[in-house]
Design an enzyme around this catalytic site. Structure first.
Site, mmCIF file in Angstrom:
data_model
loop_
_atom_site.group_PDB
_atom_site.id
_atom_site.type_symbol
_atom_site.label_atom_id
_atom_site.label_comp_id
_atom_site.label_asym_id
_atom_site.label_seq_id
_atom_site.Cartn_x
_atom_site.Cartn_y
_atom_site.Cartn_z
ATOM 1 N N ARG A 1 11.361 -2.552 11.140
ATOM 2 C CA ARG A 1 10.133 -2.053 11.665
ATOM 3 C C ARG A 1 9.843 -2.745 12.711
ATOM 4 N NH1 ARG A 1 5.076 -0.060 7.579
ATOM 5 N NH2 ARG A 1 4.215 -1.168 9.286
ATOM 6 N N ARG B 1 -1.656 -7.968 13.175
ATOM 7 C CA ARG B 1 -2.123 -7.051 12.060
ATOM 8 C C ARG B 1 -2.868 -7.822 11.170
ATOM 9 N NH1 ARG B 1 3.755 -5.406 10.457
ATOM 10 N NH2 ARG B 1 2.859 -4.088 8.595
ATOM 11 N N ARG C 1 -9.656 2.738 8.578
ATOM 12 C CA ARG C 1 -9.229 1.135 9.053
ATOM 13 C C ARG C 1 -10.095 0.441 9.652
ATOM 14 N NH1 ARG C 1 -3.501 1.384 8.470
ATOM 15 N NH2 ARG C 1 -2.602 -0.713 8.914
ATOM 16 N N LYS D 1 0.760 -1.226 0.003
ATOM 17 C CA LYS D 1 0.051 -0.006 0.008
ATOM 18 C C LYS D 1 0.844 1.197 0.008
ATOM 19 C CE LYS D 1 -2.234 -0.721 3.675
ATOM 20 N NZ LYS D 1 -1.363 0.146 4.791
ATOM 21 N N ARG E 1 11.107 -7.185 4.539
ATOM 22 C CA ARG E 1 11.177 -5.937 4.887
ATOM 23 C C ARG E 1 11.671 -5.800 6.268
ATOM 24 N NH1 ARG E 1 5.821 -2.384 4.822
ATOM 25 N NH2 ARG E 1 5.094 -3.747 6.677
HETATM 26 P P1 ADP Z 1 0.463 -1.754 7.484
HETATM 27 O O1 ADP Z 1 -0.879 -1.508 6.769
HETATM 28 O O2 ADP Z 1 1.513 -2.468 6.806
HETATM 29 O O3 ADP Z 1 -0.121 -2.446 8.744
HETATM 30 P P2 ADP Z 1 0.835 0.983 8.323
HETATM 31 O O4 ADP Z 1 2.292 1.608 8.230
HETATM 32 O O5 ADP Z 1 -0.603 1.515 7.659
HETATM 33 O O6 ADP Z 1 1.323 -0.475 7.957
HETATM 34 O O7 ADP Z 1 0.386 0.908 9.644
HETATM 35 C C1 ADP Z 1 1.170 0.440 10.730
HETATM 36 C C2 ADP Z 1 0.320 0.889 12.229
HETATM 37 O O8 ADP Z 1 -0.179 2.104 12.600
HETATM 38 C C3 ADP Z 1 -0.764 -0.119 12.518
HETATM 39 O O9 ADP Z 1 -0.657 -1.424 12.621
HETATM 40 C C4 ADP Z 1 -1.604 0.691 13.633
HETATM 41 O O10 ADP Z 1 -1.071 0.432 14.728
HETATM 42 C C5 ADP Z 1 -1.257 2.117 13.154
HETATM 43 N N1 ADP Z 1 -2.345 2.778 12.314
HETATM 44 C C6 ADP Z 1 -2.081 3.121 11.243
HETATM 45 N N2 ADP Z 1 -3.189 3.610 10.588
HETATM 46 C C7 ADP Z 1 -4.155 3.637 11.565
HETATM 47 C C8 ADP Z 1 -5.599 3.819 11.503
HETATM 48 N N3 ADP Z 1 -6.301 4.621 10.427
HETATM 49 N N4 ADP Z 1 -6.251 3.658 12.734
HETATM 50 C C9 ADP Z 1 -5.517 2.979 13.699
HETATM 51 N N5 ADP Z 1 -4.272 2.618 13.489
HETATM 52 C C10 ADP Z 1 -3.394 3.171 12.598
#
Ligand code: ADP
Length: 196
Positions: free
Chosen positions: A133, A144, A88, A13, A127
């Site tokens: 990370r 996740r 989300r 994404k 990654r």
């Molecule tokens: P990925 O989709 O690969 O898990 P992201 O960088 O989009 O990676 O998100 C990493 C983390 O950031 C999520 O697991 C969550 O803890 C937090 N996060 C990101 N966006 C949101 C959101 N819209 N609502 C709640 N938590 C979020």
């Protein structure tokens, strides 16, 4: 144009949204990046966020909504945005709709990036070795994936029920090929929007 990119963790994404936003000339708004930047600043908020994100759980909706509201109010987002990692949860999707309605706009298209689970694990492990990370561990990644199925997959049903267009894109292939697939779907949408 307001476009939302939804996909499981490891689906690419972030990489794709950044490339496609540049092509479309709209800002790439990634909640994960904004949260990680807050952690890097070592602010009080960042310290609170760190363990939540490292565990693979979601941070509270109200916090994310404040972040998005502020970001979409910046001048560069006047012509739209490509949202990555938000909404989300269905609650976030409803709040986004209310926020946009207030501004006389709405979500134009949802891009669903589809990648099979075994490939998601492969990408995460690669990654993890490259970037380290803290949420790219087996336990956090498993969590996740569960959160994605339980909280984020229903967001698609929500948009479906609202009649929002969903572009399902095959996320397997070279980075360039996937960017091309998404760009084609979104450019078509951007054109038909300008024409109407
Ligand atoms: P990925 O989709 O690969 O898990 P992201 O960088 O989009 O990676 O998100 C990493 C983390 O950031 C999520 O697991 C969550 O803890 C937090 N996060 C990101 N966006 C949101 C959101 N819209 N609502 C709640 N938590 C979020």
């Amino acid at each position: 144009m307001i476009a939302v990119v939804i996909g499981p963790p490891g689906s690419g994404k972030g990489t794709q949204a950044s490339r496609v936003a540049t092509r479309l000339g709209i800002p790439h708004v990634a909640t994960g990046d904004i949260l990680r930047a807050e952690i890097a600043k070592e602010s009080a908020l960042g310290r609170e966020l760190e363990p939540i994100i490292a565990s693979g759980a979601l941070v509270p909706d109200d916090l994310i909504l404040r972040i998005i509201e502020a970001r979409l109010s910046e001048p560069d987002a006047a012509s739209g945005a490509l949202l990555d990692g938000f909404p989300r949860t269905v609650a976030q999707a409803k709040a986004l709709d209310a926020m946009l309605e207030h501004r006389g706009s709405s979500v134009d298209v949802v891009v669903l990036l589809q990648v099979p689970e075994d490939e998601l694990w492969r990408r995460m492990r690669r990654r993890a070795a490259e970037e380290g990370r803290p949420d790219d561990t087996d336990d956090a990644f498993r969590h996740r994936l569960v959160v994605y199925q339980a909280e984020t997959a229903p967001v698609l049903d929500y948009y479906r029920s609202r009649g929002t267009r969903i572009a399902a894109i095959d996320g397997v292939g070279s980075v360039d090929d996937v960017t091309e697939r998404i760009s084609v779907a979104l450019t078509r949408r951007q054109r038909s929007q300008r024409a109407s």
